[in-house]
Write a protein that holds these residues in place. Sequence first.
Motif, PDB file in Angstrom:
ATOM      1  N   HIS A  82      -1.096  -5.900   3.256  1.00  0.00           N
ATOM      2  CA  HIS A  82      -1.242  -7.240   3.569  1.00  0.00           C
ATOM      3  C   HIS A  82      -0.956  -8.206   2.238  1.00  0.00           C
ATOM      4  O   HIS A  82      -0.379  -9.261   2.479  1.00  0.00           O
ATOM      5  CB  HIS A  82      -2.700  -7.519   3.975  1.00  0.00           C
ATOM      6  CG  HIS A  82      -3.019  -8.945   4.381  1.00  0.00           C
ATOM      7  ND1 HIS A  82      -3.215 -10.171   3.699  1.00  0.00           N
ATOM      8  CD2 HIS A  82      -3.018  -9.343   5.834  1.00  0.00           C
ATOM      9  CE1 HIS A  82      -3.417 -11.016   4.344  1.00  0.00           C
ATOM     10  NE2 HIS A  82      -3.478 -10.715   5.642  1.00  0.00           N
ATOM     11  N   VAL A  83      -1.494  -7.845   1.095  1.00  0.00           N
ATOM     12  CA  VAL A  83      -1.249  -8.516  -0.113  1.00  0.00           C
ATOM     13  C   VAL A  83       0.161  -8.420  -0.547  1.00  0.00           C
ATOM     14  O   VAL A  83       0.802  -9.347  -1.164  1.00  0.00           O
ATOM     15  CB  VAL A  83      -2.225  -8.397  -1.103  1.00  0.00           C
ATOM     16  CG1 VAL A  83      -3.342  -8.836  -0.376  1.00  0.00           C
ATOM     17  CG2 VAL A  83      -2.192  -7.299  -1.679  1.00  0.00           C
ATOM     18  N   ARG A  84       0.740  -7.372  -0.631  1.00  0.00           N
ATOM     19  CA  ARG A  84       2.007  -6.947  -1.246  1.00  0.00           C
ATOM     20  C   ARG A  84       3.379  -7.132  -0.385  1.00  0.00           C
ATOM     21  O   ARG A  84       4.426  -7.373  -1.056  1.00  0.00           O
ATOM     22  CB  ARG A  84       2.071  -5.317  -1.853  1.00  0.00           C
ATOM     23  CG  ARG A  84       2.949  -5.131  -3.060  1.00  0.00           C
ATOM     24  CD  ARG A  84       2.837  -5.864  -3.995  1.00  0.00           C
ATOM     25  NE  ARG A  84       3.921  -5.695  -5.288  1.00  0.00           N
ATOM     26  CZ  ARG A  84       4.743  -6.580  -5.474  1.00  0.00           C
ATOM     27  NH1 ARG A  84       4.835  -7.510  -4.776  1.00  0.00           N
ATOM     28  NH2 ARG A  84       5.475  -6.347  -6.307  1.00  0.00           N
ATOM     29  N   LEU A  85       3.085  -6.804   1.068  1.00  0.00           N
ATOM     30  CA  LEU A  85       4.237  -6.522   1.826  1.00  0.00           C
ATOM     31  C   LEU A  85       4.171  -7.979   2.614  1.00  0.00           C
ATOM     32  O   LEU A  85       5.311  -8.244   3.380  1.00  0.00           O
ATOM     33  CB  LEU A  85       4.306  -5.470   2.488  1.00  0.00           C
ATOM     34  CG  LEU A  85       4.635  -4.192   1.826  1.00  0.00           C
ATOM     35  CD1 LEU A  85       4.642  -2.825   2.702  1.00  0.00           C
ATOM     36  CD2 LEU A  85       5.965  -4.244   0.983  1.00  0.00           C
ATOM     37  N   GLY A  86       3.131  -8.533   3.013  1.00  0.00           N
ATOM     38  CA  GLY A  86       2.729  -9.495   3.993  1.00  0.00           C
ATOM     39  C   GLY A  86       2.049  -9.277   5.094  1.00  0.00           C
ATOM     40  O   GLY A  86       1.937  -8.060   5.441  1.00  0.00           O
ATOM     41  N   PRO A  87       1.234 -10.362   5.612  1.00  0.00           N
ATOM     42  CA  PRO A  87       0.555  -9.942   6.941  1.00  0.00           C
ATOM     43  C   PRO A  87       1.007  -9.069   8.098  1.00  0.00           C
ATOM     44  O   PRO A  87       0.517  -8.280   8.582  1.00  0.00           O
ATOM     45  CB  PRO A  87      -0.086 -11.149   7.365  1.00  0.00           C
ATOM     46  CG  PRO A  87       0.260 -12.143   6.125  1.00  0.00           C
ATOM     47  CD  PRO A  87       1.200 -11.622   5.556  1.00  0.00           C
ATOM     48  N   ASN A  88       2.428  -9.092   8.097  1.00  0.00           N
ATOM     49  CA  ASN A  88       3.176  -8.608   9.420  1.00  0.00           C
ATOM     50  C   ASN A  88       3.466  -6.999   8.901  1.00  0.00           C
ATOM     51  O   ASN A  88       3.645  -6.291   9.769  1.00  0.00           O
ATOM     52  CB  ASN A  88       4.410  -9.204   9.562  1.00  0.00           C
ATOM     53  CG  ASN A  88       5.262  -9.113   8.483  1.00  0.00           C
ATOM     54  OD1 ASN A  88       4.985  -9.240   7.149  1.00  0.00           O
ATOM     55  ND2 ASN A  88       6.511  -9.022   8.610  1.00  0.00           N
ATOM     56  N   LYS A  89       3.281  -6.646   7.649  1.00  0.00           N
ATOM     57  CA  LYS A  89       3.245  -5.229   7.414  1.00  0.00           C
ATOM     58  C   LYS A  89       2.028  -4.595   7.211  1.00  0.00           C
ATOM     59  O   LYS A  89       1.850  -3.369   6.615  1.00  0.00           O
ATOM     60  CB  LYS A  89       4.040  -4.948   6.215  1.00  0.00           C
ATOM     61  CG  LYS A  89       5.523  -5.638   6.422  1.00  0.00           C
ATOM     62  CD  LYS A  89       6.308  -4.695   7.135  1.00  0.00           C
ATOM     63  CE  LYS A  89       7.742  -5.117   7.387  1.00  0.00           C
ATOM     64  NZ  LYS A  89       8.317  -4.316   8.399  1.00  0.00           N
ATOM     65  N   ALA A  90       0.812  -5.361   7.266  1.00  0.00           N
ATOM     66  CA  ALA A  90      -0.349  -4.849   7.009  1.00  0.00           C
ATOM     67  C   ALA A  90      -0.757  -3.436   7.752  1.00  0.00           C
ATOM     68  O   ALA A  90      -1.156  -2.500   7.353  1.00  0.00           O
ATOM     69  CB  ALA A  90      -1.494  -5.990   7.007  1.00  0.00           C
ATOM     70  N   ALA A  91      -0.468  -3.689   9.162  1.00  0.00           N
ATOM     71  CA  ALA A  91      -0.802  -2.765   9.822  1.00  0.00           C
ATOM     72  C   ALA A  91      -0.070  -1.371   9.595  1.00  0.00           C
ATOM     73  O   ALA A  91      -0.652  -0.165   9.649  1.00  0.00           O
ATOM     74  CB  ALA A  91      -0.351  -2.997  11.477  1.00  0.00           C
ATOM     75  N   ALA A  92       1.042  -1.611   9.250  1.00  0.00           N
ATOM     76  CA  ALA A  92       1.926  -0.369   8.880  1.00  0.00           C
ATOM     77  C   ALA A  92       1.312   0.210   7.480  1.00  0.00           C
ATOM     78  O   ALA A  92       1.382   1.494   7.523  1.00  0.00           O
ATOM     79  CB  ALA A  92       3.567  -0.800   8.652  1.00  0.00           C
TER      80      ALA A  92
END
Length: 294
Positions: A82-92
Amino acid sequence: MIGLTVPQISLAGLLFLAAGYALVGSIRLIPGKAALAQDLFQALLSMTIVAGSLLALFLLGTWALVPALLLLAGRAGFEAAHVRLGPNKAAAGGAVGLALSLATMLWPVLALVFAGGWCLLLARFVMVPAPRDSKLWKWVELLLFPLIPAAILSWAALDPDLRPAILITYILIETFDSYALVAGKMFGKTKAFPVLSPRKTIEGLFGGAVCLVLTALVAALVLGLPVAASVAAACIIGAFAIGGDLAASRLKRAAGVKDYPVVLPKQGGILDILDSWIAAGAALGMALFLLGGG
């Protein structure tokens, strides 16, 4: 450290919490320290909630630990992504964290494979220059912390021989953090890590480290444990606890955010609460296994 049972260690954890409340009460009696005592009480109260939950999970055994550890790994991966890749990648990130931990639970040999891969990734990270803002490199950072350490921690916590040591690791980390917090608030002047963790002071860390080693020494003498091994384990725990905290802070600083997505008010996210345990538990568990302590 091996030789103690989970119920014995849990009782010791409760005694440490009681000692913490007694210490806070003593500080309140010092003139001019009422505000400090109140701050410490609030921190200790939050710690009690987390510690009580963790002790209960270990006492309940494998059936409770499996879902809890999977949830921990998934949530840690979610927060880091969430913090490093962005909220859209948090689930991944959460899915990868959960998958890696599940893999070590089903096939314990993968913990060794992951530990070897972690060492290679760390060497690559430290020694070879690379464009560190690329998506691939950000995933490497997440594998270094928290994804691979959380997977190794999951394996170690489910190993019957290593489980007591993993619980002791948590208790000693909380002991170290508590002593460091008190020493830092009372004597801290020199920032230890001005960029990554500006609230930590050299005086606080030194006080915490000394008290951690003394705690391990006294416990070893009282319980009849090997003194040298107990002190060495405490040193490993302290070093990796700081490393885990700094690794979690680094991800936030690189992303330009102050906190991870909140799980508990005033505590922050899982990586604000259990970052040190993820790193130190994985390190000590693997060290004990390789040295034959498991």
